[in-house]
Enzyme design. Structure first.
Site, PDB file in Angstrom:
ATOM      1  N   ALA A  82       0.991  -1.196   0.033  1.00 16.41           N
ATOM      2  CA  ALA A  82       0.021  -0.062  -0.115  1.00 16.41           C
ATOM      3  C   ALA A  82       0.945   1.372  -0.041  1.00 16.41           C
ATOM      4  N   THR A 133      -6.327  -0.797   8.467  1.00 14.83           N
ATOM      5  CA  THR A 133      -5.810   0.318   9.359  1.00 14.83           C
ATOM      6  C   THR A 133      -7.204   0.796  10.468  1.00 14.83           C
ATOM      7  N   GLU A 135      -7.461   3.759  10.594  1.00 17.74           N
ATOM      8  CA  GLU A 135      -7.965   5.221  10.080  1.00 17.74           C
ATOM      9  C   GLU A 135      -9.291   5.307   9.206  1.00 17.74           C
ATOM     10  N   TYR A 159      -5.530   9.009   2.289  1.00 15.31           N
ATOM     11  CA  TYR A 159      -5.195   7.492   2.505  1.00 15.31           C
ATOM     12  C   TYR A 159      -6.094   6.554   2.966  1.00 15.31           C
ATOM     13  N   SER A 160      -6.672   7.013   4.193  1.00 17.68           N
ATOM     14  CA  SER A 160      -7.707   6.467   4.855  1.00 17.68           C
ATOM     15  C   SER A 160      -8.955   6.048   3.817  1.00 17.68           C
ATOM     16  N   LYS A 163      -7.877   3.195   1.774  1.00 20.71           N
ATOM     17  CA  LYS A 163      -7.787   1.903   2.323  1.00 20.71           C
ATOM     18  C   LYS A 163      -9.467   1.230   2.796  1.00 20.71           C
ATOM     19  N   LEU A 199       6.047   9.492  12.580  1.00 19.38           N
ATOM     20  CA  LEU A 199       6.403  10.257  13.809  1.00 19.38           C
ATOM     21  C   LEU A 199       7.676   9.848  14.636  1.00 19.38           C
ATOM     22  N   PRO A 214       9.260  18.358  14.901  1.00 23.35           N
ATOM     23  CA  PRO A 214       8.216  19.043  14.316  1.00 23.35           C
ATOM     24  C   PRO A 214       6.928  18.204  15.059  1.00 23.35           C
ATOM     25  N   ASN A 258       0.346  12.848  20.745  1.00 26.09           N
ATOM     26  CA  ASN A 258       1.435  12.729  20.215  1.00 26.09           C
ATOM     27  C   ASN A 258       2.590  13.458  21.059  1.00 26.09           C
ATOM     28  N   PRO A 292      -3.632  19.024   7.383  1.00 21.34           N
ATOM     29  CA  PRO A 292      -5.093  19.323   7.001  1.00 21.34           C
ATOM     30  C   PRO A 292      -6.024  18.024   7.377  1.00 21.34           C
ATOM     31  N   GLY A 293      -7.198  18.483   8.106  1.00 16.67           N
ATOM     32  CA  GLY A 293      -8.152  17.231   8.285  1.00 16.67           C
ATOM     33  C   GLY A 293      -7.707  16.499   9.230  1.00 16.67           C
TER      34      GLY A 293
HETATM   35  P1  NAD Z   1       5.248   0.974   4.000  1.00 17.63           P
HETATM   36  O1  NAD Z   1       4.845   2.356   3.168  1.00 17.63           O
HETATM   37  O2  NAD Z   1       6.193   0.943   5.172  1.00 17.63           O
HETATM   38  O3  NAD Z   1       5.463  -0.087   3.170  1.00 17.63           O
HETATM   39  C1  NAD Z   1       4.554  -0.473   1.962  1.00 17.63           C
HETATM   40  C2  NAD Z   1       5.285  -1.502   1.023  1.00 17.63           C
HETATM   41  O4  NAD Z   1       4.505  -1.769   0.132  1.00 17.63           O
HETATM   42  C3  NAD Z   1       6.659  -1.058   0.446  1.00 17.63           C
HETATM   43  O5  NAD Z   1       7.534  -1.847   0.757  1.00 17.63           O
HETATM   44  C4  NAD Z   1       6.211  -0.769  -0.985  1.00 17.63           C
HETATM   45  O6  NAD Z   1       7.278  -0.809  -1.812  1.00 17.63           O
HETATM   46  C5  NAD Z   1       5.259  -1.651  -1.079  1.00 17.63           C
HETATM   47  N1  NAD Z   1       4.417  -1.183  -2.357  1.00 17.63           N
HETATM   48  C6  NAD Z   1       3.712   0.007  -2.543  1.00 17.63           C
HETATM   49  N2  NAD Z   1       2.878  -0.019  -3.662  1.00 17.63           N
HETATM   50  C7  NAD Z   1       3.192  -1.356  -4.078  1.00 17.63           C
HETATM   51  C8  NAD Z   1       2.496  -2.025  -5.221  1.00 17.63           C
HETATM   52  N3  NAD Z   1       1.773  -1.345  -6.180  1.00 17.63           N
HETATM   53  N4  NAD Z   1       2.654  -3.200  -5.332  1.00 17.63           N
HETATM   54  C9  NAD Z   1       3.588  -3.850  -4.601  1.00 17.63           C
HETATM   55  N5  NAD Z   1       4.197  -3.419  -3.403  1.00 17.63           N
HETATM   56  C10 NAD Z   1       3.918  -2.116  -3.402  1.00 17.63           C
HETATM   57  O7  NAD Z   1       3.775   0.612   5.077  1.00 17.63           O
HETATM   58  P2  NAD Z   1       3.596  -0.069   6.328  1.00 17.63           P
HETATM   59  O8  NAD Z   1       3.844   0.889   7.296  1.00 17.63           O
HETATM   60  O9  NAD Z   1       4.514  -1.275   6.449  1.00 17.63           O
HETATM   61  O10 NAD Z   1       2.157  -0.685   6.281  1.00 17.63           O
HETATM   62  C11 NAD Z   1       1.882  -2.070   5.649  1.00 17.63           C
HETATM   63  C12 NAD Z   1       0.382  -2.064   5.484  1.00 17.63           C
HETATM   64  O11 NAD Z   1       0.144  -2.188   6.828  1.00 17.63           O
HETATM   65  C13 NAD Z   1      -0.368  -1.029   4.741  1.00 17.63           C
HETATM   66  O12 NAD Z   1      -1.467  -1.821   4.000  1.00 17.63           O
HETATM   67  C14 NAD Z   1      -0.775  -0.023   5.835  1.00 17.63           C
HETATM   68  O13 NAD Z   1      -2.089   0.305   5.435  1.00 17.63           O
HETATM   69  C15 NAD Z   1      -1.308  -1.106   6.872  1.00 17.63           C
HETATM   70  N6  NAD Z   1      -1.343  -0.556   8.294  1.00 17.63           N
HETATM   71  C16 NAD Z   1       0.078  -0.054   8.698  1.00 17.63           C
HETATM   72  C17 NAD Z   1      -0.101   0.661   9.923  1.00 17.63           C
HETATM   73  C18 NAD Z   1       1.172   1.570  10.626  1.00 17.63           C
HETATM   74  O14 NAD Z   1       1.216   2.124  11.761  1.00 17.63           O
HETATM   75  N7  NAD Z   1       2.023   1.593   9.766  1.00 17.63           N
HETATM   76  C19 NAD Z   1      -0.997   0.470  10.773  1.00 17.63           C
HETATM   77  C20 NAD Z   1      -2.066  -0.158  10.442  1.00 17.63           C
HETATM   78  C21 NAD Z   1      -2.168  -0.672   8.957  1.00 17.63           C
HETATM   79  O1  DAU Z   2      -3.371   4.451  12.639  1.00 18.31           O
HETATM   80  C1  DAU Z   2      -2.745   3.527  11.800  1.00 18.31           C
HETATM   81  C2  DAU Z   2      -1.907   4.484  10.636  1.00 18.31           C
HETATM   82  O2  DAU Z   2      -0.801   4.924  11.466  1.00 18.31           O
HETATM   83  C3  DAU Z   2      -1.582   3.623   9.426  1.00 18.31           C
HETATM   84  O3  DAU Z   2      -2.795   3.386   8.813  1.00 18.31           O
HETATM   85  C4  DAU Z   2      -0.732   4.658   8.579  1.00 18.31           C
HETATM   86  O4  DAU Z   2      -0.221   3.773   7.517  1.00 18.31           O
HETATM   87  C5  DAU Z   2       0.600   4.975   9.532  1.00 18.31           C
HETATM   88  O5  DAU Z   2       1.507   5.916   8.702  1.00 18.31           O
HETATM   89  C6  DAU Z   2       0.111   5.744  10.511  1.00 18.31           C
HETATM   90  O6  DAU Z   2      -0.789   6.995  10.304  1.00 18.31           O
HETATM   91  P1  DAU Z   2      -0.337   8.493  11.234  1.00 18.31           P
HETATM   92  O7  DAU Z   2      -0.986   9.671  10.266  1.00 18.31           O
HETATM   93  O8  DAU Z   2      -1.114   8.167  12.493  1.00 18.31           O
HETATM   94  O9  DAU Z   2       1.190   8.084  11.440  1.00 18.31           O
HETATM   95  P2  DAU Z   2       2.250   9.446  11.463  1.00 18.31           P
HETATM   96  O10 DAU Z   2       3.651   8.699  12.172  1.00 18.31           O
HETATM   97  O11 DAU Z   2       2.398   9.891  10.166  1.00 18.31           O
HETATM   98  O12 DAU Z   2       1.731  10.307  12.529  1.00 18.31           O
HETATM   99  C7  DAU Z   2       1.473  10.162  13.782  1.00 18.31           C
HETATM  100  C8  DAU Z   2       0.981  11.188  14.445  1.00 18.31           C
HETATM  101  O13 DAU Z   2       1.838  12.228  14.795  1.00 18.31           O
HETATM  102  C9  DAU Z   2      -0.331  11.906  13.564  1.00 18.31           C
HETATM  103  O14 DAU Z   2      -0.984  12.487  14.646  1.00 18.31           O
HETATM  104  C10 DAU Z   2       0.729  13.121  13.030  1.00 18.31           C
HETATM  105  C11 DAU Z   2       1.331  13.345  14.183  1.00 18.31           C
HETATM  106  N1  DAU Z   2       2.947  13.850  13.575  1.00 18.31           N
HETATM  107  C12 DAU Z   2       3.330  13.161  12.384  1.00 18.31           C
HETATM  108  C13 DAU Z   2       4.637  13.779  12.049  1.00 18.31           C
HETATM  109  C14 DAU Z   2       5.230  12.732  10.675  1.00 18.31           C
HETATM  110  C15 DAU Z   2       3.533  14.978  14.072  1.00 18.31           C
HETATM  111  O15 DAU Z   2       2.920  15.672  15.021  1.00 18.31           O
HETATM  112  N2  DAU Z   2       4.461  15.428  13.307  1.00 18.31           N
HETATM  113  C16 DAU Z   2       5.254  14.843  12.456  1.00 18.31           C
HETATM  114  O16 DAU Z   2       6.297  15.387  11.981  1.00 18.31           O
END
Ligand code: NAD
Ligand code: DAU
Length: 353
Positions: A82, A133, A135, A159-160, A163, A199, A214, A258, A292-293
């Protein structure tokens, strides 16, 4: 026997592949497009291991996926692939639509053809586990009960929304075609190999580099945090015994604002790698314009998974975050390669191809 993992070079996917092969000899076919978020260096310890077959490619490439399925006959597919970064989806939603919606649709189509052609026993045993997720449910107010599996979908970012669309497609393929699917919706993961634009790794990396930390808006947005290896164990559990067509929530019961997360990271760094000038890292915190949002609060009710399948996270936030900060301190070359972009040349350097 083998399983096909998509997105297995990303943060959670690579942790999952390492975990899987740490406790099973079942081959993993790892299909990953290697976008900026895919990093094969995460899987360096598997170099030369015949149980890991890496294929660079797109989940939306019907012919490629059909060939892989025919060749390896996997008994299951775990779909991590994704576009995953909310901020990137705000700047450019197109790739999120392409991969998360159209890519998932193409994957479902090719899997429908493969699964439909399996012999009865293999057909009954086959599983598609779609990783999603919290989200997709949108934002909670303070005091609202945590999201359950029946909560209404109200996605707020591109994004959400993308998904959510993928979750709906997966659900529809079960109800319409009887495909044996499982969906997991998890809260925020953290741990090793987390790309330092999210983050927690961003705060660690910026703190050590003497850069600002930040914090968006007032820093009081709440997320539930789960150590990535606990997410991996939940996925294994659901894949093994989840009921077909069901959704399972995965969460750590660790709701935190956060700002508290950032303070915790700073305090651990103060202890483990104090600043040369003796000042606390929290001095580097800078409040910046809000996303935003920006969703205010997520909270996950994981009781269904716990009660039905007996899953429990192994880490508390305190143990998991300490391990995470220590991992980043011990793996500075990995961080440096990501920051320099050098990880993108890693395959050529390592394999000479
Ligand atoms: P990530 O961005 O670190 O990894 C995504 C991987 O998918 C990458 O290796 C990328 O190269 C690959 N990819 C992207 N587009 C592709 C495509 N078209 N075909 C094949 N591969 C492709 O993401 P992550 O944080 O490891 O998240 C993995 C999954 O878990 C996602 O579906 C995300 O929505 C979900 N998720 C993430 C979190 C989180 O906190 N990171 C939480 C809940 C759910
Ligand atoms: O809730 C699950 C989701 O968590 C996954 O579906 C997403 O793939 C994953 O990226 C993550 O999304 P978030 O938007 O919650 O993660 P992020 O680390 O980008 O941000 C976490 C929180 O911190 C969010 O409220 C935004 C805030 N933030 C983020 C960054 C990058 C900051 O305050 N400063 C920052 O620089």
């Amino acid at each position: 026997m083998s399983i096909l993992v998509t997105g297995g070079a990303g943060f959670i996917g690579s942790n999952f592949v390492l975990d899987w092969l740490g406790q099973s000899d079942e081959t993993v076919i790892n299909l990953d497009k290697l976008t900026y978020a895919g990093n094969l260096e995460n899987l360096a310890s598997l170099q030369g291991d015949a149980r890991h077959v890496f294929v660079q490619g797109d989940i939306g490439d019907f012919a490629l996926v059909a060939r892989l399925l025919a060749e390896h006959q996997p008994r299951a597919v775990v779909n991590f692939a994704a576009e995953s970064h909310v901020d990137r989806s705000i700047h450019g939603p197109g790739e999120f639509i392409d991969t998360n919606i159209v890519g998932t649709f193409q994957l479902l189509e090719v899997l429908r053809a493969y699964w439909g052609g399996l012999a009865d026993e293999s057909k009954a045993a086959f599983r598609l586990l779609h990783v999603s997720t919290d989200e997709v449910y949108g934002s909670l107010a303070k005091g609202d009960p945590a999201f359950t599996e029946t909560h209404r979908y109200e996605p707020n970012s591109p994004y959400s929304a993308s998904k959510a669309a993928s979750d709906h497609l997966v659900r529809a393929y079960h109800h319409t075609y009887g495909m044996p699917v499982l969906t997991t919706n998890c809260s925020n993961n953290y741990g090793p190999y987390h790309f330092p634009e999210k983050l927690i790794p961003l705060m660690i990396v910026n703190a050590l580099a003497g850069k600002p930390l930040p914090v968006y808006g007032d820093g009081q947005q709440i997320r539930d945090w789960l150590y990535v290896k606990d997410h991996c164990s939940a996925i294994r559990r659901v894949l093994a015994d989840g009921r077909l067509g069901e959704t399972y929530h995965v969460g750590g019961w660790n709701e935190k604002p956060n700002l508290e997360i950032v303070h915790t990271v700073c305090a651990l760094l103060d202890e483990l790698r104090p600043r040369a000038d003796g000042q606390p890292y929290r001095e580097q915190i800078t409040y910046v314009t809000d996303r935003p949002g920006h969703d205010r609060r997520y909270a996950i009710d994981a009781r269904k998974l716990e009660q039905e399948l007996g899953w429990k996270p192994a880490e508390t936030f305190e143990t998991g975050i300490r391990k995470t900060v220590a991992w980043y301190l011990e793996n500075q070359p990995w961080v440096a390669n990501v920051l320099s972009g050098g990880y993108r040349d890693w395959v050529a350097k390592q394999y000479g191809a």
